[in-house]
Design a protein around this motif. Structure first.
Motif, PDB file in Angstrom:
ATOM      1  N   ASP A  16      68.024  38.895  45.001  1.00  0.00           N
ATOM      2  CA  ASP A  16      66.695  38.526  45.484  1.00  0.00           C
ATOM      3  C   ASP A  16      66.495  37.013  45.469  1.00  0.00           C
ATOM      4  OD1 ASP A  16      65.977  41.238  45.815  1.00  0.00           O
ATOM      5  OD2 ASP A  16      65.386  41.353  43.707  1.00  0.00           O
ATOM      6  N   LEU A  17      67.311  36.322  44.681  1.00  0.00           N
ATOM      7  CA  LEU A  17      67.200  34.873  44.601  1.00  0.00           C
ATOM      8  C   LEU A  17      67.571  34.195  45.917  1.00  0.00           C
ATOM      9  CD1 LEU A  17      68.718  34.356  41.054  1.00  0.00           C
ATOM     10  CD2 LEU A  17      66.302  34.314  41.705  1.00  0.00           C
ATOM     11  N   ASP A  18      68.187  34.931  46.822  1.00  0.00           N
ATOM     12  CA  ASP A  18      68.538  34.371  48.128  1.00  0.00           C
ATOM     13  C   ASP A  18      67.337  34.266  49.066  1.00  0.00           C
ATOM     14  OD1 ASP A  18      71.211  34.122  47.357  1.00  0.00           O
ATOM     15  OD2 ASP A  18      71.716  36.117  48.092  1.00  0.00           O
ATOM     16  N   VAL A  19      66.331  35.121  48.894  1.00  0.00           N
ATOM     17  CA  VAL A  19      65.164  35.098  49.790  1.00  0.00           C
ATOM     18  C   VAL A  19      63.954  34.412  49.166  1.00  0.00           C
ATOM     19  CG1 VAL A  19      65.847  37.117  51.135  1.00  0.00           C
ATOM     20  CG2 VAL A  19      64.413  37.425  49.111  1.00  0.00           C
ATOM     21  N   GLN A  20      63.849  34.420  47.856  1.00  0.00           N
ATOM     22  CA  GLN A  20      62.659  33.866  47.213  1.00  0.00           C
ATOM     23  C   GLN A  20      62.425  32.383  47.475  1.00  0.00           C
ATOM     24  OE1 GLN A  20      62.017  34.946  43.155  1.00  0.00           O
ATOM     25  NE2 GLN A  20      62.480  37.080  43.532  1.00  0.00           N
ATOM     26  N   PRO A  21      63.451  31.534  47.530  1.00  0.00           N
ATOM     27  CA  PRO A  21      63.154  30.121  47.829  1.00  0.00           C
ATOM     28  C   PRO A  21      62.480  29.935  49.190  1.00  0.00           C
ATOM     29  CG  PRO A  21      65.358  30.315  46.928  1.00  0.00           C
ATOM     30  CD  PRO A  21      64.861  31.717  47.186  1.00  0.00           C
ATOM     31  N   ARG A  22      62.848  30.740  50.180  1.00  0.00           N
ATOM     32  CA  ARG A  22      62.211  30.651  51.496  1.00  0.00           C
ATOM     33  C   ARG A  22      60.722  30.971  51.377  1.00  0.00           C
ATOM     34  NH1 ARG A  22      62.398  35.065  54.918  1.00  0.00           N
ATOM     35  NH2 ARG A  22      64.291  35.676  53.838  1.00  0.00           N
ATOM     36  N   ARG A  45      66.697  27.283  44.346  1.00  0.00           N
ATOM     37  CA  ARG A  45      67.339  28.545  43.954  1.00  0.00           C
ATOM     38  C   ARG A  45      67.794  28.476  42.499  1.00  0.00           C
ATOM     39  NH1 ARG A  45      71.378  31.841  43.194  1.00  0.00           N
ATOM     40  NH2 ARG A  45      71.646  33.757  44.379  1.00  0.00           N
ATOM     41  N   GLU A  46      68.270  27.325  42.064  1.00  0.00           N
ATOM     42  CA  GLU A  46      68.737  27.169  40.688  1.00  0.00           C
ATOM     43  C   GLU A  46      67.590  27.369  39.690  1.00  0.00           C
ATOM     44  OE1 GLU A  46      69.440  24.938  43.201  1.00  0.00           O
ATOM     45  OE2 GLU A  46      71.467  25.737  43.480  1.00  0.00           O
ATOM     46  N   THR A  47      66.433  26.801  39.986  1.00  0.00           N
ATOM     47  CA  THR A  47      65.270  26.975  39.116  1.00  0.00           C
ATOM     48  C   THR A  47      64.854  28.436  39.084  1.00  0.00           C
ATOM     49  OG1 THR A  47      64.542  24.730  39.568  1.00  0.00           O
ATOM     50  CG2 THR A  47      62.892  26.253  38.702  1.00  0.00           C
ATOM     51  N   PHE A  51      64.565  31.090  35.905  1.00  0.00           N
ATOM     52  CA  PHE A  51      63.367  31.904  35.699  1.00  0.00           C
ATOM     53  C   PHE A  51      63.734  33.387  35.641  1.00  0.00           C
ATOM     54  CE2 PHE A  51      59.700  34.213  37.570  1.00  0.00           C
ATOM     55  CZ  PHE A  51      58.770  33.945  36.574  1.00  0.00           C
ATOM     56  N   HIS A  52      64.620  33.821  36.542  1.00  0.00           N
ATOM     57  CA  HIS A  52      65.070  35.217  36.577  1.00  0.00           C
ATOM     58  C   HIS A  52      65.757  35.580  35.261  1.00  0.00           C
ATOM     59  CE1 HIS A  52      66.833  38.928  38.155  1.00  0.00           C
ATOM     60  NE2 HIS A  52      67.997  38.504  37.703  1.00  0.00           N
ATOM     61  N   ASP A  53      66.636  34.725  34.781  1.00  0.00           N
ATOM     62  CA  ASP A  53      67.338  34.986  33.520  1.00  0.00           C
ATOM     63  C   ASP A  53      66.368  35.061  32.347  1.00  0.00           C
ATOM     64  OD1 ASP A  53      69.680  34.986  34.962  1.00  0.00           O
ATOM     65  OD2 ASP A  53      70.281  32.963  34.336  1.00  0.00           O
ATOM     66  N   ALA A  54      65.368  34.180  32.334  1.00  0.00           N
ATOM     67  CA  ALA A  54      64.369  34.193  31.265  1.00  0.00           C
ATOM     68  C   ALA A  54      63.536  35.468  31.309  1.00  0.00           C
ATOM     69  CB  ALA A  54      63.470  32.962  31.366  1.00  0.00           C
ATOM     70  N   GLN A  55      63.219  35.946  32.505  1.00  0.00           N
ATOM     71  CA  GLN A  55      62.427  37.174  32.636  1.00  0.00           C
ATOM     72  C   GLN A  55      63.156  38.379  32.056  1.00  0.00           C
ATOM     73  OE1 GLN A  55      61.336  37.363  36.841  1.00  0.00           O
ATOM     74  NE2 GLN A  55      59.234  37.408  36.135  1.00  0.00           N
ATOM     75  N   LEU A  56      64.464  38.389  32.164  1.00  0.00           N
ATOM     76  CA  LEU A  56      65.237  39.513  31.629  1.00  0.00           C
ATOM     77  C   LEU A  56      65.104  39.615  30.112  1.00  0.00           C
ATOM     78  CD1 LEU A  56      68.493  39.229  33.765  1.00  0.00           C
ATOM     79  CD2 LEU A  56      66.580  40.816  34.071  1.00  0.00           C
TER      80      LEU A  56
END
Length: 111
Positions: A16-22, A45-47, A51-56
């Motif tokens: 999902d990180l591929d579409v969220q920056p857009r 995308r890196e940020t 964020f995704h890793d922290a949410q886990l």
């Protein structure tokens, strides 16, 4: 997973990180999603990956995020987040964003 007539809410995935920056860097999406709040974008995308890793690692009883997936083709079209959970008062703050503009006006938002 939560499923409605047109969408499914599911846990975020790395892809999902591929579409969220857009979504988060689209000025019109940001305008309608946040009322001009500068904390929503722009973002890399890196940020988002951090964020995704922290949410886990977060407690889902406190806050979290779902991806909104179109049932017609399975593609992610937005996100839902929840925060400020008050279990004793029965309250929570939720934010809903259709980041993909294609389904705007297509009946995805009515309650």
């Amino acid at each position: 997973m939560i499923e409605g007539a047109l969408v499914r809410l599911r846990a975020p995935r790395a892809e999902d990180l591929d579409v969220q920056p857009r979504w988060r860097n689209d000025p019109e999406v940001v305008h309608w999603a946040t009322g001009g709040d500068p904390h929503f974008g722009p973002i890399t995308r890196e940020t988002l990956g951090r964020f995704h890793d922290a949410q886990l690692r977060q407690d889902p009883r406190v806050d979290g995020t779902f991806i909104v997936e179109d049932l017609a083709d399975g593609r992610p079209i937005g996100m839902v987040d929840y925060r400020d959970v008050h279990p004793f008062a029965g309250r929570v703050t939720a934010g809903i964003t259709l980041g993909d503009r294609a389904p705007w006006g297509g009946g995805y938002g009515p309650a």
